[in-house]
Design a protein around this motif. Structure first.
Motif, mmCIF file in Angstrom:
data_model
loop_
_atom_site.group_PDB
_atom_site.id
_atom_site.type_symbol
_atom_site.label_atom_id
_atom_site.label_comp_id
_atom_site.label_asym_id
_atom_site.label_seq_id
_atom_site.Cartn_x
_atom_site.Cartn_y
_atom_site.Cartn_z
ATOM 1 N N GLY A 1 0.812 -1.129 -0.029
ATOM 2 C CA GLY A 1 -0.138 -0.049 0.005
ATOM 3 C C GLY A 1 0.908 1.282 0.028
ATOM 4 O O GLY A 1 1.975 1.163 -0.225
ATOM 5 N N ARG A 2 0.303 2.575 0.168
ATOM 6 C CA ARG A 2 0.905 3.535 0.025
ATOM 7 C C ARG A 2 1.342 4.226 1.488
ATOM 8 O O ARG A 2 0.532 3.728 2.617
ATOM 9 C CB ARG A 2 -0.187 4.677 -0.773
ATOM 10 C CG ARG A 2 -0.371 4.182 -2.175
ATOM 11 C CD ARG A 2 -1.527 5.040 -2.850
ATOM 12 N NE ARG A 2 -1.231 4.653 -4.045
ATOM 13 C CZ ARG A 2 -2.374 4.640 -4.799
ATOM 14 N NH1 ARG A 2 -3.660 4.939 -4.411
ATOM 15 N NH2 ARG A 2 -2.491 4.120 -6.030
ATOM 16 N N LEU A 3 2.285 5.022 1.285
ATOM 17 C CA LEU A 3 3.070 5.505 2.728
ATOM 18 C C LEU A 3 3.181 6.845 2.427
ATOM 19 O O LEU A 3 3.895 7.344 1.565
ATOM 20 C CB LEU A 3 4.251 4.729 3.123
ATOM 21 C CG LEU A 3 4.881 5.058 4.304
ATOM 22 C CD1 LEU A 3 3.861 4.613 5.618
ATOM 23 C CD2 LEU A 3 6.362 4.367 4.498
ATOM 24 N N VAL A 4 2.387 7.787 3.012
ATOM 25 C CA VAL A 4 2.948 9.208 3.105
ATOM 26 C C VAL A 4 3.890 9.534 4.148
ATOM 27 O O VAL A 4 3.786 9.015 5.225
ATOM 28 C CB VAL A 4 1.535 10.118 3.426
ATOM 29 C CG1 VAL A 4 1.805 11.548 3.559
ATOM 30 C CG2 VAL A 4 0.271 9.668 2.673
ATOM 31 N N GLY A 5 4.851 10.327 3.457
ATOM 32 C CA GLY A 5 5.925 10.589 4.292
ATOM 33 C C GLY A 5 6.243 12.273 4.336
ATOM 34 O O GLY A 5 5.457 13.089 3.633
ATOM 35 N N VAL A 6 7.168 12.568 4.960
ATOM 36 C CA VAL A 6 7.562 14.197 5.124
ATOM 37 C C VAL A 6 8.734 14.458 4.317
ATOM 38 O O VAL A 6 9.920 13.595 5.025
ATOM 39 C CB VAL A 6 7.295 14.795 6.577
ATOM 40 C CG1 VAL A 6 7.428 16.233 6.545
ATOM 41 C CG2 VAL A 6 5.975 14.428 6.891
ATOM 42 N N SER A 7 8.989 15.223 3.836
ATOM 43 C CA SER A 7 10.423 15.757 3.108
ATOM 44 C C SER A 7 10.249 17.352 3.229
ATOM 45 O O SER A 7 9.771 17.872 4.007
ATOM 46 C CB SER A 7 10.584 15.327 1.762
ATOM 47 O OG SER A 7 11.763 15.551 1.249
ATOM 48 N N ALA A 8 10.910 17.894 2.450
ATOM 49 C CA ALA A 8 10.931 19.598 2.349
ATOM 50 C C ALA A 8 10.936 19.730 0.705
ATOM 51 O O ALA A 8 11.551 19.197 -0.206
ATOM 52 C CB ALA A 8 12.150 19.962 2.928
ATOM 53 N N ASP A 9 10.523 20.997 0.404
ATOM 54 C CA ASP A 9 10.576 21.455 -0.703
ATOM 55 C C ASP A 9 11.906 22.254 -1.066
ATOM 56 O O ASP A 9 12.639 22.137 0.095
ATOM 57 C CB ASP A 9 9.434 22.542 -1.223
ATOM 58 C CG ASP A 9 9.320 23.754 -0.679
ATOM 59 O OD1 ASP A 9 10.189 24.052 0.271
ATOM 60 O OD2 ASP A 9 8.350 24.444 -1.041
ATOM 61 N N ASP A 10 11.982 22.743 -2.260
ATOM 62 C CA ASP A 10 13.387 23.526 -2.491
ATOM 63 C C ASP A 10 13.530 24.896 -1.868
ATOM 64 O O ASP A 10 14.714 25.158 -1.851
ATOM 65 C CB ASP A 10 13.264 23.689 -4.029
ATOM 66 C CG ASP A 10 12.136 24.400 -4.621
ATOM 67 O OD1 ASP A 10 11.527 25.065 -3.815
ATOM 68 O OD2 ASP A 10 12.071 24.663 -5.805
ATOM 69 N N ALA A 11 12.667 25.053 -1.015
ATOM 70 C CA ALA A 11 12.734 26.256 -0.290
ATOM 71 C C ALA A 11 12.945 26.173 1.287
ATOM 72 O O ALA A 11 12.895 26.882 2.137
ATOM 73 C CB ALA A 11 11.677 27.434 -0.240
ATOM 74 N N GLY A 12 13.001 24.645 1.527
ATOM 75 C CA GLY A 12 12.985 24.009 2.878
ATOM 76 C C GLY A 12 11.799 23.986 3.546
ATOM 77 O O GLY A 12 11.929 23.589 5.004
ATOM 78 N N THR A 13 10.719 24.413 3.068
ATOM 79 C CA THR A 13 9.358 24.115 3.435
ATOM 80 C C THR A 13 9.321 22.705 3.946
ATOM 81 O O THR A 13 8.922 21.869 2.817
ATOM 82 C CB THR A 13 8.304 24.859 2.649
ATOM 83 O OG1 THR A 13 8.700 26.223 2.692
ATOM 84 C CG2 THR A 13 6.937 24.951 3.470
ATOM 85 N N PRO A 14 8.596 22.220 5.126
ATOM 86 C CA PRO A 14 8.258 20.859 5.189
ATOM 87 C C PRO A 14 7.068 20.660 4.192
ATOM 88 O O PRO A 14 6.047 21.562 3.936
ATOM 89 C CB PRO A 14 7.642 20.915 6.530
ATOM 90 C CG PRO A 14 8.542 21.997 7.537
ATOM 91 C CD PRO A 14 8.557 22.764 6.338
ATOM 92 N N ALA A 15 7.220 19.422 3.563
ATOM 93 C CA ALA A 15 6.198 18.952 2.495
ATOM 94 C C ALA A 15 5.930 17.650 2.554
ATOM 95 O O ALA A 15 6.739 16.733 3.062
ATOM 96 C CB ALA A 15 6.677 19.527 1.129
ATOM 97 N N TYR A 16 4.662 17.055 2.137
ATOM 98 C CA TYR A 16 4.140 15.872 2.181
ATOM 99 C C TYR A 16 4.489 15.479 0.736
ATOM 100 O O TYR A 16 4.476 15.838 -0.399
ATOM 101 C CB TYR A 16 2.930 15.643 2.670
ATOM 102 C CG TYR A 16 2.536 16.442 4.094
ATOM 103 C CD1 TYR A 16 3.106 16.082 5.104
ATOM 104 C CD2 TYR A 16 1.702 17.474 3.864
ATOM 105 C CE1 TYR A 16 2.805 17.002 6.181
ATOM 106 C CE2 TYR A 16 1.301 18.152 5.084
ATOM 107 C CZ TYR A 16 2.122 17.864 5.986
ATOM 108 O OH TYR A 16 1.719 18.747 7.203
#
Length: 964
Positions: A296-311
């Motif tokens: 199944g699918r797993l949602v995680g947390v990373s960051a965008d190119d500005a350093g903003t947390p993003a899913y």
């Protein structure tokens, strides 16, 4: 001046290209006089159906709603106390209206493009956090299809995760729900490993054990202390799965605290209607160390190119579309919309509200048990949560009849035993009626704070402590939260979603309206047949219409996703061969161009996958097919063909392929994922297919819901009818794991029945002529788009006359080699134009697969063409050296509002080019909430539950007051 009134049909409202002027313009671009001439040129004559579809006359929108009301009124609403994994619940009206009935949520696609999916990804992350907290296991997915198949997936996960015991047997406690045992045993039989059903309250059986499966509370309602058997299993090197009830876990010691490795179950009772058995979001939670094998699918947390947390979706390399026959499972569709609903239910109620519901539910069960015990009835257990099991020797049918007369459904366990399950909707009045059925007097109500199970089983740990579950108190807050989340996404209510292979077409309001009517939504899947006549009539009629459309002899609507339909179809083929004494036929031929789930489904069905090459023109390589058949003489079980092919082609030699496989003793599986290019023109059951699955969430208008629900019916020829899946409860009651003739069951009897009125209404309103017109228009739109773009992006594959089917593949590989600009760069840049990207890198890496569908109008198609032409010009700017790739709007896309309004703009191109590359965007502009996300960093630092609010503080301004 007189105005001639125009009669507008549903066909006119569904199909986007309807005016003579638009048709003339599009056909003129292609060089055809009329639509039929285009179809004759594109579709091989030898597969064309001889006759038009024989379907009832098309109904108007009002007419279809009246007919649906007539069918709904044939269902009998009772107070549902059957239980068995399905509980009545109250969907908060704001969630019903603003999520389940809101196209901003139900028309979105799977969040593979995370920058435009932050709202639904956050909701799914909430779901994962909710499940992880309640089960006390650190990682949860979002989500699985149903509880029974989730338990089967857990068994496979234990076998993968327990490498030392991989060939050992799995032991399943006899106190699981019967449908769960049936699905587990069926999955095991297909894969050839042993499952033993045992009374684990008496200890573990002898022998080498890979894993065990327990249920809490049990099938008979018992809440038991499993810690001893769990410890014993661990001592013998086995992994442990616990099937859990989420609501009960607010009161009962959770699986993770008892030592379980895995917990599965359904989130249905968190605000999701009964829906006659589905769709319902299942869950799986695991201990650390198993995440790379998690299905199944797993949602995680990373960051965008500005350093903003993003899913974003994490660890996608596990998925079937990448790993194929080596995938962890064949799951494609998830029940995302229902998982979002359940997560919002938890946000709405919070931990104290959920506990209060659980305590009331439990107190009502305790009141019933005490009253029945006082009246001399034999209540089986003193330790339970919501289910009271009563021994009534020889009187079960009599008791059920009295209960039904009083307006309540009990569960018939056997002739001597009945079950009574309370839920959120149970009231004091219902309790009085229940005990009255047994002739007991008015009961003394139990206190909600008192528990009917041992103190050692009472939960003491906290759950749902994150602020998102504790900060929303008023409906105003909830309303704005839901609006803010949906506003972060791009769904079909805002833009064309030109995904090849996924068919994101109109999901009309008239089709959707009836599914939340109580007479459909409030029916338990195991009610007596006479209470579900409306459902059964609708289902039978839908089956008949689909049989006519496909040219097969019969169909099962049980599979609740396309991948499950593939699995069921392959099991039918397997069962057919075994019945004919050909059990050695285990080779499944799969063209290299096939859908990703095909290979994974074949493996699950116990087959060996052998890939057949495609020729340079995209067709199946007949010489390689002959070589593979010869090399596996006597072992060919099936070939899986996607038709039209995943390359967007009507292969002219499909009949020849079918004949060669039949001559080798194999069966032909025609993947119906692209059936929207055949309806009304050709029938797979007539041009060589033995079995096909359909995707009702593609061709037949059930919305994708951000990744589900889906329905994947399996249609078969006459000789395969005995091998369709049947009722898992009947199978379990008979002591077998199969429904009939050795065919494993897949899900509940009618799978995701709750969304079937959508497809029924779609077919009923279009009728034979409308369905055929829709197919023809899909071909027109795809070919027009290909013709307009081929001078800017080469079309990878074309068929007769340079035409495509319902989709086309834009080949960026030469441009990438020359400039470095990738297909992913184009996908991200399209976000700045307000578009969801086409299908990226499938079926060929470095390409984009585009499908406009029949419901998009010419204006929207031209808007997409305008965007792609503008992007092509930007690629040439990179080639010309106007800016480097790394500093180009392509590589820095998408552009957020925060980036555009920054006083520090120092990019090599203007703000206008970055954010408003075409003039129309100045009027109606979508800004993604985050910039390009670093998925690889997120996979290296896996975070798959809600981060604390302070994680967002550095980027609060960029996130527009983030909710965390």
């Amino acid at each position: 001046m007189s105005i001639t009134p125009k009669t507008t049909t549903f066909t006119d409202r569904h199909i986007g290209v309807t005016t003579p002027q638009d048709l003339e313009r599009m056909l003129g671009e292609l060089g055809y006089d009329d639509l039929d001439a285009l179809v004759d040129a594109a579709v091989p004559a030898d597969i064309r159906a001889a006759d038009a579809l024989d379907l009832p006359a098309a109904l108007s929108e009002q007419g279809v709603l009246e007919e649906l009301r007539r069918l709904a009124d044939q269902n009998v609403l009772r107070t549902q106390m059957i239980g068995q994994g399905f509980s009545d619940t109250i969907t908060p009206p704001i969630i019903l209206r603003k999520v389940l009935e809101n196209p901003a949520w139900y028309t979105a696609y799977t969040p593979y493009q995370p920058e435009i999916s932050q709202g639904r990804l956050e909701a799914l992350l909430n779901f994962q956090t909710m499940v992880s907290d309640l089960t006390a296991l650190p990682i949860a997915n979002a989500s699985l299809l149903d509880e029974s198949s989730a338990a089967a997936e857990a068994v496979l996960l234990m076998r993968r995760g327990n490498k030392k015991k991989g060939d050992a047997k799995t032991v399943v406690d006899q106190n699981l729900f019967p449908q769960t045992i049936a699905v587990i045993r069926g999955r095991a039989e297909a894969l050839g490993f042993e499952v033993e059903v045992a009374d684990l309250s008496a200890g573990l059986p002898e022998g080498d054990i890979s894993g065990i499966v327990l249920q809490q509370p049990g099938n008979d309602g018992l809440v038991a202390d499993h810690s001893e058997v769990i410890a014993a299993a661990k001592d013998r090197g086995a992994l442990v799965t616990v099937v859990a009830d989420l609501l009960s876990l607010t009161l009962i010691t959770p699986p993770g605290e008892q030592g379980a490795d895995i917990s599965v179950g359904s989130s249905q009772r968190f605000g999701v209607p009964l829906f006659f058995g589905g769709p319902h979001a299942a869950f799986m939670a695991i201990r650390k160390g198993l995440e790379r094998s998690l299905p199944g699918r797993l949602v995680g947390v990373s960051a965008d190119d500005a350093g903003t947390p993003a899913y974003r979706l994490a660890l996608q390399t596990r998925e079937q579309h990448i790993r194929r026959e080596k995938a962890t499972s064949n799951i494609c569709t998830a029940q995302a919309l229902l998982a979002i609903t359940a997560s919002m239910y938890a946000v709405y109620h919070g931990p104290s509200g959920l506990r209060a519901i659980a305590e009331r539910t439990h107190a009502h069960a305790r009141t019933i048990a005490a009253a029945l015990g006082a009246a001399g009835e034999a209540v089986r257990h003193e330790s339970f949560f919501d289910t009271v099991v009563v021994s009534v020797p020889g009187r079960a049918d009599e008791v059920l009849a009295r209960a039904e007369e009083a307006g309540i459904n009990f569960r018939r366990i056997d002739a001597d035993t009945v079950g009574i399950s309370t839920d959120e909707k149970t009231t004091d009045a219902v309790v009085s009626t229940v005990v009255g059925v047994f002739g007991a007097g008015d009961p003394d109500p139990a206190s909600p704070g008192d528990l009917a199970f041992d103190a050692a089983l009472t939960r003491e740990s906290e759950y749902l402590s994150h602020p998102i579950f504790n900060s929303i108190r008023s409906e105003t807050q909830m309303l704005r939260y839901l609006r803010r989340m949906s506003g972060r996404d791009l769904a079909l209510d805002r833009t064309m979603i030109p995904l090849g292979s996924c068919t994101m077409k109109l999901n009309s309001t008239a089709e959707m309206e009836s599914i939340s009517w109580p007479e459909f939504a409030g029916i338990h899947p195991y009610v007596p047949e006479h209470q579900s006549r409306g459902w059964r009539t609708l289902i039978a009629d839908l089956e008949a219409r689909l049989v006519e459309i496909t040219g097969y002899a019969g169909i099962s609507l049980q599979p609740n996703a396309g991948s499950q339909g593939e699995y069921a179809g392959l099991l039918a083929i397997r069962g057919y061969h075994e019945a004919n004494g050909d059990a050695e036929r285990d080779v499944c031929l799969i063209p290299a161009s096939a859908h990703g789930t095909n290979a994974a489904s074949a493996v699950l069905a116990g087959m060996r996958v052998i890939v057949v090459s495609n020729a340079d023109d995209g067709t199946i390589d007949l010489a390689d097919l002959d070589a593979k058949i010869e090399a596996n003489a006597g072992r060919i079980s099936a070939i899986m063909i996607t038709y039209p092919s995943t390359y967007g082609l009507y292969d002219a030699d499909v009949r020849e392929v079918c004949e060669r496989v039949h001559a080798a003793g194999g069966q032909v599986y025609i993947d119906g994922a692209n059936m929207n290019a055949l309806v009304g023109l050709a029938k797979p059951g007539e041009f060589g297919g033995d079995v096909s699955h359909l995707n009702l969430h593609k061709t037949f208008a059930i919305p994708h819901g951000g990744g589900g629900p889906g329905v994947g019916p399996v249609a078969v020829a006459e000789h395969l009818l005995p091998f369709l899946p049947g009722d898992p409860v009947t199978a379990a009651d008979s002591g077998a794991y199969t429904a009939r003739d050795g065919v494993p069951v897949v899900s509940t009897l009618f799978g995701s029945a709750g969304v079937l009125p959508i497809s029924w209404a779609y077919i009923a309103m279009l009728g034979a002529d409308g369905l055929t017109q829709a197919t023809k228009t899909a071909l027109l739109s795809a070919n027009y788009l290909a013709a307009r773009l081929r001078d800017h992006f080469p079309i990878l594959f074309t068929g007769r006359g340079g035409l495509v089917a319902h989709e086309c593949i834009l080949d960026l590989r030469e441009l990438t080699q020359r400039t470095g600009v990738t297909a992913e760069d184009v996908a991200k840049r399209l976000i700045d134009f307000g578009f969801h990207a086409p299908t990226l890198a499938f079926p060929v890496a470095g390409t984009l697969m585009v499908e406009p569908t029949e419901s998009e109008d010419l204006g929207e198609i031209e808007r997409f063409i305008e965007a792609m032409v503008a992007i092509r010009a930007e690629i040439e700017q990179v080639a010309a050296g106007d800016f480097t790739l790394e500093t180009s709007p392509l590589r820095l896309a998408p552009h957020t509002a925060a980036a555009v309004v920054s006083s520090d703009w120092d990019r090599a191109y203007s703000v206008e080019q970055g954010a408003f590359p075409v003039p129309r965007l100045r009027v109606d502009k979508y800004f993604p909430p985050v910039g390009r996300i670093d998925g690889a960093a997120g996979d290296r630092n896996l975070v798959c539950s809600c981060p604390p609010p302070e994680a967002f503080e550095p980027a609060a301004d960029a996130m527009d007051g983030a909710d965390r």
